[in-house]
Design an enzyme around this catalytic site. Structure first.
Site, PDB file in Angstrom:
ATOM      1  N   HIS A 204     -10.002   1.863  -0.012  1.00  0.00           N
ATOM      2  CA  HIS A 204      -8.551   1.668   0.007  1.00  0.00           C
ATOM      3  C   HIS A 204      -8.078   1.162  -1.357  1.00  0.00           C
ATOM      4  O   HIS A 204      -8.326   0.019  -1.722  1.00  0.00           O
ATOM      5  CB  HIS A 204      -8.211   0.664   1.109  1.00  0.00           C
ATOM      6  CG  HIS A 204      -6.737   0.550   1.385  1.00  0.00           C
ATOM      7  ND1 HIS A 204      -5.771   1.172   0.617  1.00  0.00           N
ATOM      8  CD2 HIS A 204      -6.067  -0.112   2.363  1.00  0.00           C
ATOM      9  CE1 HIS A 204      -4.574   0.882   1.109  1.00  0.00           C
ATOM     10  NE2 HIS A 204      -4.718   0.102   2.176  1.00  0.00           N
TER      11      HIS A 204
ATOM     12  N   HIS B 215      -3.006   7.714   6.386  1.00  0.00           N
ATOM     13  CA  HIS B 215      -3.199   6.454   5.663  1.00  0.00           C
ATOM     14  C   HIS B 215      -4.612   5.962   5.968  1.00  0.00           C
ATOM     15  O   HIS B 215      -5.383   5.678   5.067  1.00  0.00           O
ATOM     16  CB  HIS B 215      -2.133   5.452   6.101  1.00  0.00           C
ATOM     17  CG  HIS B 215      -2.137   4.175   5.324  1.00  0.00           C
ATOM     18  ND1 HIS B 215      -2.112   4.138   3.949  1.00  0.00           N
ATOM     19  CD2 HIS B 215      -2.163   2.875   5.738  1.00  0.00           C
ATOM     20  CE1 HIS B 215      -2.129   2.873   3.540  1.00  0.00           C
ATOM     21  NE2 HIS B 215      -2.167   2.088   4.612  1.00  0.00           N
TER      22      HIS B 215
ATOM     23  N   CYS C 166       0.814  -1.217   0.000  1.00  0.00           N
ATOM     24  CA  CYS C 166       0.000   0.000   0.000  1.00  0.00           C
ATOM     25  C   CYS C 166       0.844   1.261   0.000  1.00  0.00           C
ATOM     26  O   CYS C 166       0.325   2.361  -0.150  1.00  0.00           O
ATOM     27  CB  CYS C 166      -0.937  -0.016   1.197  1.00  0.00           C
ATOM     28  SG  CYS C 166      -1.770  -1.597   1.342  1.00  0.00           S
TER      29      CYS C 166
END
Lengths: 1410, 91
Positions: A385, A348, A210
């Site tokens: 996400h 995040h 990620c």
């Protein structure tokens, strides 16, 4: 402030994320708080297969996430990529290319030296769509057949091969060639950019889970700092919603069970998976300033770290994150503890408990707890996400934020995460200006699995900004494309992915506004259109004065301003609802009205069941007719559709205070209220023809019940059955008396209509038929209703005593329906909103009854809109009146960026060329209906390899035969005794270990995909020719011929009658075009006609219905009809000319007319070839009869089939290549229809097939239309009108003909615009577009351009000015539309170029036909 | 336009609600079904109001008697005006 030479500037950005096709839309969505989370669509992974509360490795517990939907498109032309190469290319490469092109165009310029431009892209190693499809094709196909052979030993090689081939055929055609396999290499996400833009610096992908995007940015910064590159495209891409990825996250329990991603919230319960791509163009700050670039943000520092020996590879580590953050601040030479360190943190923020807690703790440790409040948020709250692309989403968001000085909102925080308490950070809940006391400095974090952490510090550029952003970001990227592209296409390069093809199922936005008063609302509406449009889909404010617009656009906004200024309620016209103060305090003031039998019953339910997680009802789609035919089927459908919608409304949070029904609908109300717990079992036993009814006729009168009683006073036997409203009542009686009543109505000037069904319900004549019903009712358990039901029989609430309830149901069958009184009672009891649940006319009854009072009526399931569109309107209406329905449940997929959907909202945006929708999934292959069910020794299928002498096999066969005959005995015994037949077992894959009962089912139904993939032959049955290589198949309008539909009906019927042959078809009706591009999915359903053993009714739902005749063998052929045609003469057109000169649009696979012999006044003869394409043979016969029309009439000579009376076969389908004699005789010709009979004879002179009542519709055709039909590329509908003007008249009076003109002239993007208009607007709009295109084409022809098809031009309009886009240098065009009071047909006139004179309306010769 | 057209527009507006005029203009080409979205109950109201104003000479029932369903659906305001004018002239 210390500025190091390593500072890097962001000078261009591009993006495609859920809900946004480009970076500006993405930012607009973020600023307005647009929630782009949607439901997974079956083309990604099928919820029916994978979704289950019993989640595990291969079952998931949520269906929600971020999806690109229709935004996943790519226009290959500007990049010099062949359209047919798109299919075989990994989609993420193309989306990356599109975003990179946008970033380059946005930046406006690049350093000239391409040797020194790099590409670094974050991308993971997931099972991406292209790879997944290849895997399915090369591995799963073998796995399937291997498993089949293992468990069904009797299968022959040819059976297994057939399965594998059918499986392979369902997959993409493009992934087979060597070329395209190369298109799947993962690092091409970066390499393809270098290749297309001719960049010679490093080009590679990086994978840091990620954190990938920000690691790519780090690499880019270093490339610039070392001086190796002068510019770098950095970014990230992720397009993988493969079930394997969902499986990993399900097993980690990392997905939100609630289906809401709530980062930074105390209520966060998990993340949601998303996708997308983003790119930024980076340059050294000094270079960017020197070049005068627009600088979105400066990258001041980057910090990277790994967790080292952290606790777990899969959980975040505090120390590792902290280290990355500290390194970034150190590299920037900045103190994170300074009070003015920064103003915004882009976290995040995955919304997992441990993830959020760790991140917030790390931030707290680095930034301390004293100083002004710092805003915190994350774009994940809006899009989910996006994994490797998550970092670039955050970076783009943050760059816009520091550039514009705006703190953008973060969604769904509610109660903040406790870790925020006492910290410097506060979630930004609505967009606001940057705190003036803080620098415009912000950070972006991204943390990856495995413990890789990245942190980037961004800052607004402090230097005097050249602010002059390139006004038109049009030119640059092309300079870097290797392939030469015509200059006029330059504009396409920056085209976003806004609204492409219609029918993509993306949700219409709903704009909602609330205010305290109409005056305040009017003030709100004073905002510019694009600002208002950007608010669609966002949460409205609060206040009693409310406005809701479904599918807002400039026109509706204009109307809404008038409405708000007027200040009185507006309820529904133009999809607009407004109220100064709502009617409803709560939903107890809502009544659900359930309709009964309707003369026209065409329910639309698509999308509803899947959106609300309800079971999709299997509909019979029969309509009740005479003698009880279809009564049970339609009755069951009426109830099923209403129940579905009631379930959907409940899912939207609408709990009614009362239920009521009209006629049969009263039963639905009882079922919906939960009175009958066993109702599903009971209904499953109902069979066609089970309900006996008297033979009486209903007459609906446009008059009150008392007027009706007066008229029929002396007609003994005519009784009132329905008092619907002051202006409608219904009487019933024997047909002779009803004729008399109808005559009296005519004399009295009263509208009256005989209704098509004959049940006798609600009249005393039904009394003798009630005993069997009483028996059934006695057997059914009843419970008190969950919601009060009001009866139109008793005009009171339903009783609660079981016996009283049963009595009332029987009274209801023989007493009149008093719907008018019921409506008044409901209103009197405080009901203010009447929601019709299912298709019907009850809202009209309520409107008439309550006329002049304050109330709202709203309908669901009208045939004009699809199911979700209806519910969206119901939600908008109920919200406007004060309720809070759940709009989030109404999304079929990812919602598009609302503002981008309207061209008016963004007039300066270049128009997209021909974007191709990218396939982002690996759809689950279904062989149902594609391969016949397999069984060893299945008579219908290929012969099995196991010899029938095998003893085991013989035993099995004997067993099956015995079971079959026993079962059919039981069924026939039951049928003759009048008892319901038992529900048939579904057809099973028979195997020796589990022999299935062999009785074929009484009814079957399966959804089918009709697409060019499943029916490639239809590519030769396209109604509109387009230029060679034209990439958009939808513009050609490939439709399934009516005769191919016959074949599909025949297949379905044979499933019920295995071993029989189709001997014909009857009463076939083609309801509307069944187009295969875009693909159409619908259910094909077959059921035995009531009481019949040789007639099967088949419906291709929504498109065609008919009966199929089956028998053991073909009947004997009749003698050929040898009557001569009258006035016979040689046919003027030969069969070669028929196709070469485009008399017929058919391609080789359907071009079966091989000779045209004789033309007569009443028919035509010729020869047709049996071609292998399904339906081609009879279609060719149809072409011959259609050709008679073409050469026998000079007006309206265009015909297309709409129905067939009967087809009779006297032998099997002739082998391919056989020639048959064909004689077509015209039996009836009216202004609107042509009907004929056709006879086909084999080489032996015997009749093979007879078609009676081949019915075609005549479409409006005049000389201009006729010429355009043959050569659209060199002819126009418009005719010269002097002074350089060309005029087109609307010489197509009916909607069907207009539809053909529309499709002939508009391309996919334009059809999407057209579909958004109401019919009145559509007519003028279309005329204007035709005139513009014609004037332009004539101008181009005069200036040396060769043939131009109408679809090659895309016309857009801004404030009355037309722009023409296409691969030509288009002239300016001026347009005049006929004034609204113009007598005769409307017209539009257009002139192209600068040298035309003024339009002289008086000189205009009216060429209209009126 | 003719006086009859103006009157018909007035009556049609009463039936469909003055809301309509805020949004669209009624022209001779306006069709009752497709453009105005007139439902059967509203057709009845239109019929009543026409008779109220013009008396027995004007009968919507008679006007549509010769038409099938498709024909009825396609009727325009202009056609109705022409019919009324011919009825008025024939007396």
């Amino acid at each position: 402030m210390a500025e190091s030479t390593a500072d890097v500037a962001i000078v261009g950005m591009g993006a495609v994320f859920p809900g946004a096709g480009d970076a500006p839309s993405f930012w607009r969505n973020i600023r307005s708080g647009h929630d782009a989370i949607g439901e997974v669509s079956p083309d990604r992974w099928d919820p029916a297969v994978y979704c289950s509360p019993e989640a595990g490795a291969d079952r998931f517990y949520t269906t929600r996430g971020g999806f690109l939907g229709d935004l996943a498109s790519f226009d290959p032309a500007p990049f010099g990529i062949m359209p047919n190469a798109v299919e075989g290319t990994e989609p993420d490469q193309l989306l990356m290319l599109r975003s990179a092109a946008e970033a380059l165009a946005d930046a406006g310029d690049l350093p000239a030296d391409r040797e020194r431009v790099g590409v670094i892209i974050g991308r993971g190693g997931y099972l991406t769509p292209g790879v997944s499809r290849l895997d399915t094709q090369v591995r799963t196909a073998h796995q399937l057949t291997s498993a089949l052979t293992d468990i069904v030993p009797g299968l022959s090689v040819s059976q297994v091969t057939a399965v594998r081939e059918a499986f392979a055929a369902q997959l993409s055609s493009g992934s087979g060639s060597d070329d395209t396999a190369i298109g799947l290499v993962p690092n091409f996400a970066a390499s393809r950019l270098a290749n297309r833009f001719d960049l010679r610096g490093p080009a590679y992908t990086v994978d840091a889970a990620c954190a990938s995007s920000l690691i790519a940015v780090d690499h880019a910064v270093r490339e610039l700092a070392t001086g190796r590159c002068d510019a770098v495209l950095a970014g990230g891409v992720h397009t993988c919603h493969h079930p394997t990825l969902w499986s990993v996250f399900t097993r980690l329990k990392a997905l939100s069970p609630a289906g809401v991603i709530r980062p930074l919230s105390a209520g966060a319960d998990g993340t949601l998976l998303s996708e997308g791509t983003g790119a930024v163009l980076l340059k050294r700050l000094d270079d960017a300033r020197a070049a005068g670039d627009r600088i979105y943000a400066v990258i001041r520092g980057v910090g990277i770290s790994s967790d080292g020996r952290g606790a777990s590879m899969m959980s975040p580590a505090l120390e590792g994150q902290e280290l990355a953050i500290r390194r970034a601040w150190a590299s920037a030479g900045l103190d994170p503890l300074a009070p003015d360190a920064l103003g915004l943190v882009e976290a995040h923020g995955t919304a997992t408990r441990v993830g959020d807690r760790t991140e917030l703790t790390a931030l707290g440790q680095v930034f301390g707890d004293s100083g002004p409040s710092i805003g915190i948020g994350t774009v994940k709250s809006m899009i989910g996400h996006a994994m490797p692309a998550a970092g670039i989403a955050g970076l783009i968001k943050t760059a816009y934020a520091v550039h514009e000085g705006v703190l953008p909102p973060t969604l769904h925080v509610g109660e903040p995460n406790p870790a925020l308490a006492g910290s410097r950070f506060a979630p930004v809940t609505s967009a606001r200006e940057w705190d003036a006391s803080l620098p415009r400095r912000a950070t972006v974090s991204a943390f990856g699995f495995g413990g890789i952490n990245a942190h980037v510090i961004l800052e607004a550029d402090a230097s005097p900004s050249p602010s002059a952003a390139p006004a038109t970001p049009a030119t640059p990227a092309l300079k870097f494309a290797k392939t030469a592209v015509p200059a006029t296409e330059t504009a396409n390069i920056a085209a976003g992915g806004d609204a492409i093809t219609p029918g993509g199922g993306s949700a219409e936005p709903v704009l909602r506004l609330a205010a305290d008063s109409p005056a305040e609302m009017a003030a709100l509406l004073d905002a510019p259109d694009d600002e208002l449009l950007a608010r669609a889909g966002t949460e409205p404010g609060d206040g009693p004065c409310r406005l809701a617009i479904v599918g807002p656009d400039t026109r509706k906004l204009k109307l809404s301003r008038k409405v708000a200024r007027r200040g009185t309620p507006w309820r529904g016209r133009s999809d607009l609802w407004f109220t100064p103060s709502g009617l409803l305090q709560d939903s107890s003031q809502v009544a659900f009205l359930f309709p009964g039998f309707e003369p026209e019953f065409a329910p639309r339910i698509e999308g509803v069941a899947s959106a609300f997680g309800l079971e999709e009802p299997a509909l019979h789609r029969a309509t009740a007719g005479t003698e009880g035919d279809g009564v049970v089927e339609q009755g069951l459908d009426v109830i099923a559709v209403s129940r579905l919608y009631a379930g959907a409304l409940a899912g939207m949070g609408i709990t009614p205070g009362a239920l009521a029904g009209h006629s049969l609908g009263e039963w639905t109300a009882m079922v919906a209220a939960g009175i009958y717990p066993d109702i599903d079992d009971f209904m499953a036993t109902l069979r066609p023809g089970m309900v006996e009814v008297p033979d009486v006729v209903y007459l609906a009168l446009g008059a009150s019940a008392s007027r009706a009683a007066e008229l029929a006073d002396d007609l003994d036997g005519v009784v009132l059955t329905h008092d619907n409203c002051p202006r409608q009542s219904v009487v019933c009686g024997p047909s002779s008396l009803i004729e008399e009543a109808a005559e009296r109505c005519r004399e009295a000037g009263i509208l009256a209509q005989v209704l098509p069904f004959r049940t006798g319900f609600h009249s005393p004549v039904f009394a003798p038929f009630t005993p069997p019903i009483r028996e059934s009712l006695q057997a059914l358990e009843v419970q008190p209703p969950r919601v009060p039901i009001w009866s139109a029989t008793s005009l009171a609430e339903f009783p609660r005593d079981p016996d009283d309830m049963r009595d009332l149901v029987l009274r209801h069958l023989v007493e009149p329906v008093r719907f008018r009184q019921l409506t008044e009672m409901l209103h009197g009891s405080g009901i203010r909103a009447f929601v019709q649940v299912g298709p019907g006319s009850l809202t009209g009854f309520a409107d008439d009854t309550l006329s002049g009072q304050d109330f709202l009526t709203v309908s669901t399931a009208t045939p004009k809109k699809d199911g979700l569109a209806q519910l969206r309107r119901a939600a908008a209406a109920l919200w406007a009146e004060g309720l809070s329905p759940r709009f989030d449940r109404l999304k079929a997929g990812a919602a598009p960026a609302a503002p981008a959907a309207s061209s008016a909202a963004a007039p300066s945006r270049p128009v997209s060329g021909k974007p191709v929708r990218l396939r982002l999934g690996d759809p689950f292959v279904r062989l149902e209906g594609v391969v016949p069910p397999l069984a060893p020794g299945d008579g219908g299928g290929p012969v099995p390899a196991v010899p029938s002498s095998d003893p085991l096999y013989a035993e099995l066969n004997a067993l099956l035969a015995e079971t079959s005959s026993a079962a059919s005995d039981v069924v026939s015994a039951l049928r003759s005794s009048g008892a319901p037949a038992p529900a048939p077992a579904p057809p099973a894959l028979a195997s020796p270990s589990a022999p299935a009962p062999a009785a074929p089912p009484r009814a079957v139904g399966a959804e089918r995909e009709f697409s060019l993939r499943t029916m490639p032959d239809i590519a030769d049955h396209c109604i509109f020719p387009q230029p060679d290589g034209w990439p958009d198949d939808t513009d050609r309008f490939p439709v399934v011929p009516a005769t191919t539909l016959l074949e599909i009906m025949g297949d379905a019927a044979l499933e019920l009658a295995p071993g029989k042959v189709v001997t014909g078809f009857e009463q076939v009706r083609a309801l509307r075009w069944l187009a295969v591009a875009p693909a159409t999915r619908t259910v094909v359903r077959a059921a035995w006609a009531p009481g019949s053993s040789d007639r099967v009714r088949v419906a291709i739902e929504g498109y065609a219905t008919g009966y199929v005749r089956v028998a053991d063998s073909y009947p004997a052929a009749p003698a050929p009809d040898t009557r001569p045609l009258s006035a016979p003469r040689p046919a003027p057109v030969n069969s070669r000319q028929l196709y070469d000169d485009v008399w017929m649009f058919h391609g080789p696979k359907f071009a079966g007319v091989s000779d045209i012999a004789i033309l007569g006044d009443d028919g035509i003869t010729g020869t047709v070839l049996a071609l292998p394409a399904r339906g081609a043979l009879l279609d060719s016969a149809g072409q011959l009869i259609g050709h008679w029309m073409q050469v026998s009439r000079t007006v309206d000579q265009t015909v297309l089939p709409t129905g067939i009376g009967a087809v009779r076969f006297f032998g099997p389908q002739p082998p391919a290549g056989q020639a048959l004699g064909c004689t077509a005789r015209i039996t009836e010709l009216t202004d609107t229809e042509m009907t004929g009979d056709i006879e086909l004879t084999g080489p032996d002179g015997r009749v093979w097939c007879r078609i009676d009542g081949w019915t075609t519709r005549r479409f409006a055709t005049d000389d201009a239309i006729w010429a355009v039909k043959f050569h659209p590329e060199t002819n126009t509908l418009s005719l010269p009108a002097g002074e350089g003007w060309h005029v087109v008249h609307e010489n197509w009076p009916d909607t069907a003909s207009r539809d053909l003109m529309m499709r002939r002239y508009l391309n996919a993007a334009e059809r999407a615009d057209y579909d958004r208009l109401n019919p009145l607007q559509q007519r003028r709009w279309l005329l204007g577009r035709i005139a513009v295109k014609d004037a332009t084409r004539r101008y181009l022809w005069e200036h040396g351009t060769g043939p131009v098809y109408p679809c090659e031009l895309t016309v857009t309009e801004t404030d009355g000015n037309f722009q023409i886009h296409g691969p030509f240098r288009a002239p300016p065009v001026t347009v005049t539309l006929s004034p609204p009071d113009h007598p005769g047909r409307p017209y539009a006139a257009a002139a192209a170029g600068d040298s035309h004179g003024a339009f002289d309306v008086d000189a205009l010769q009216l060429k209209g036909r009126s | 336009m003719s006086a009859v057209f103006d009157e018909v527009v007035k009556i049609v507006t009463e039936v469909v609600g003055e809301d309509f005029l805020l949004d669209e203009q009624i022209t001779p080409e306006t069709s009752f079904n497709e453009d105005l979205g007139l439902e059967s109950i509203e057709f009845v109201e239109l019929s009543e109001k026409l008779q109220e104003f013009y008396g027995e000479r004007v009968s919507l029932v008679e006007f549509i008697a010769g038409k099938d369903l498709d024909g009825m659906m396609a009727i325009t305001v202009g056609e109705l005006v022409t019919y009324i004018e011919s009825q008025l002239a024939s007396v």
